[in-house]
Scaffold this active site. Structure first.
Site, mmCIF file in Angstrom:
data_model
loop_
_atom_site.group_PDB
_atom_site.id
_atom_site.type_symbol
_atom_site.label_atom_id
_atom_site.label_comp_id
_atom_site.label_asym_id
_atom_site.label_seq_id
_atom_site.Cartn_x
_atom_site.Cartn_y
_atom_site.Cartn_z
ATOM 1 N N GLY A 140 0.823 -1.197 0.000
ATOM 2 C CA GLY A 140 0.000 0.000 0.000
ATOM 3 C C GLY A 140 0.862 1.252 0.000
ATOM 4 O O GLY A 140 2.079 1.208 0.221
ATOM 5 N N CYS A 141 0.228 2.388 -0.248
ATOM 6 C CA CYS A 141 0.963 3.647 -0.349
ATOM 7 C C CYS A 141 1.484 4.115 1.008
ATOM 8 O O CYS A 141 2.691 4.369 1.166
ATOM 9 C CB CYS A 141 0.103 4.708 -1.007
ATOM 10 S SG CYS A 141 -1.560 4.875 -0.316
ATOM 11 N N TYR A 142 0.605 4.211 2.003
ATOM 12 C CA TYR A 142 1.083 4.568 3.338
ATOM 13 C C TYR A 142 2.126 3.565 3.842
ATOM 14 O O TYR A 142 3.173 3.974 4.377
ATOM 15 C CB TYR A 142 -0.088 4.614 4.328
ATOM 16 C CG TYR A 142 -0.961 5.837 4.272
ATOM 17 C CD1 TYR A 142 -0.440 7.128 4.389
ATOM 18 C CD2 TYR A 142 -2.340 5.709 4.141
ATOM 19 C CE1 TYR A 142 -1.260 8.237 4.359
ATOM 20 C CE2 TYR A 142 -3.179 6.817 4.120
ATOM 21 C CZ TYR A 142 -2.625 8.086 4.226
ATOM 22 O OH TYR A 142 -3.445 9.195 4.205
ATOM 23 N N THR B 4 4.288 1.820 2.268
ATOM 24 C CA THR B 4 5.573 2.008 1.601
ATOM 25 C C THR B 4 6.347 3.157 2.236
ATOM 26 O O THR B 4 7.526 3.013 2.594
ATOM 27 C CB THR B 4 5.365 2.275 0.101
ATOM 28 O OG1 THR B 4 4.779 1.111 -0.511
ATOM 29 C CG2 THR B 4 6.680 2.587 -0.587
ATOM 30 N N ALA B 5 5.703 4.307 2.383
ATOM 31 C CA ALA B 5 6.389 5.472 2.943
ATOM 32 C C ALA B 5 6.819 5.231 4.383
ATOM 33 O O ALA B 5 7.926 5.612 4.789
ATOM 34 C CB ALA B 5 5.479 6.694 2.860
#
Length: 342
Positions: free
Chosen positions: A148-150, A152-153
């Site tokens: 997911g995007c969150y 990953t960061a």
């Protein structure tokens, strides 16, 4: 030439896949599906792809996805788990950009997503597609769960500290902001310009679906469970995630050197010079995570700033990076893109 199919090509991650793959030197998109928009030309819906993608959307049955080498699922949660088995049996590799195979504990997945998992037998075979952690496993994978995007960061920001035992894993904080495109390309009141513009809010404070995914990844780095408070926010911008991460130092260490060494040689993680403050606009349209690490007032709190484009390194770009690994290609193929500014 790798023959690529995309299931669910009308969303934001789908069109990002098309944009990146249109210039990929070793891949060709042969099928793009959409039940609702079957028969419509891709470049009629997305004029930015005129002269790049000469296809029309088809239904999954008409797409003959079994003839592809790899199929990306750019679909809502719950779709890939129903269709992946047949493709895998046909020898097709699968990359799921949704959450169907990210969480190894089936019961936990069902608790957070509210439905019964349709293919629990595949979860053990699914490789979590964070290349900076699982590169070698991804090379051998048939099924990749794209992060997911969150997650990953957050994971890229915390991992060097946890792997080195430099922070207390029991009290981590991830304060994250996302652009509106993270909600997907759909008619939803909260994503309207008059609702999201000129405003800023937190959401999912009591619990967000990305929380178990982040905890799972960070726990693997330590070998033990982590304590994490994760608070996402919606910001009035189209693209980008900014994660501000907090941890408590457990030993003295050169933080700048730690991050530079951990990500040395990583093409898509850029550790900025000491004292930097990365901006989401510096990664817009590119498969990059830019990171800066701080120790305010020389105290025992570490602050990591991590920015990505939620649609690229947080979704479609990372998926293409995973495809490159799966097929033995250079990781940068199709992804050597300069960020857009302004």
């Amino acid at each position: 030439m790798i023959k690529v199919g995309i299931v669910g090509g009308t969303g934001y991650t789908g069109v990002e896949l098309l944009r990146l793959l249109a210039k990929h030197p070793q891949a060709r998109v042969t099928a793009v599906t959409s039940r609702k928009d079957a028969g419509i030309r891709v470049d009629d819906m997305f004029p930015s792809l005129r002269g790049r993608i000469d296809l029309a959307f088809t239904t999954p049955d008409e797409a003959r996805l079994q003839k592809c080498d790899v199929v990306f699922f750019a679909t809502p949660n719950g779709i890939a788990m129903q269709e992946a088995s047949a493709l895998l049996d046909a020898g097709v590799r699968v990359i799921d950009l949704a959450a169907d195979f990210r969480i190894q504990d089936v019961q936990e997945w069902e608790q957070w997503y509210g439905v019964k998992h349709a293919a629990p037998q595949l979860i053990a075979d699914a490789v979590y597609g964070l290349p900076e952690v699982n590169r070698e496993a991804i090379r051998r994978a048939r099924l990749v769960a794209n992060p997911g995007c969150y997650p990953t960061a957050v994971q890229l920001g915390f991992l060097p500290l946890l792997e080195a035992g430099a922070i207390d894993p029991s009290s981590l904080i991830a304060d994250c902001k996302s652009g509106v495109s993270g909600a997907g390309r759909k008619g939803e009141i909260g994503a309207l310009l008059a609702e999201a513009g000129d405003s800023f809010k937190a959401y999912g404070v009591a619990g967000h679906r990305h929380l178990p995914e982040i905890r799972q990844g960070l726990s693997r780095a330590t070998g033990n469970a982590v304590g994490l408070t994760f608070v996402p926010h919606l910001t009035p911008m189209i693209r980008g995630i900014h994660a501000t991460l907090y941890g408590r130092l457990s030993r003295e260490i050169d933080l700048q050197q730690l991050f530079e060494r951990r990500y040395a040689g990583e093409a898509f993680v850029d550790v900025l010079p000491a004292g930097s403050h990365p901006e989401t606009r510096s990664v817009r349209g590119a498969n990059l995570c830019r990171i800066a690490v701080h120790r305010p007032q020389g105290g025992d709190t570490v602050v990591v700033l991590s920015v990505i484009d939620n649609l690229v390194k947080g979704a479609a770009g990372q998926a293409v990076q995973n495809m490159n690994l799966m097929f033995g290609l250079p990781e940068q193929d199709g992804l050597d893109v300069v960020p857009l500014l302004p």
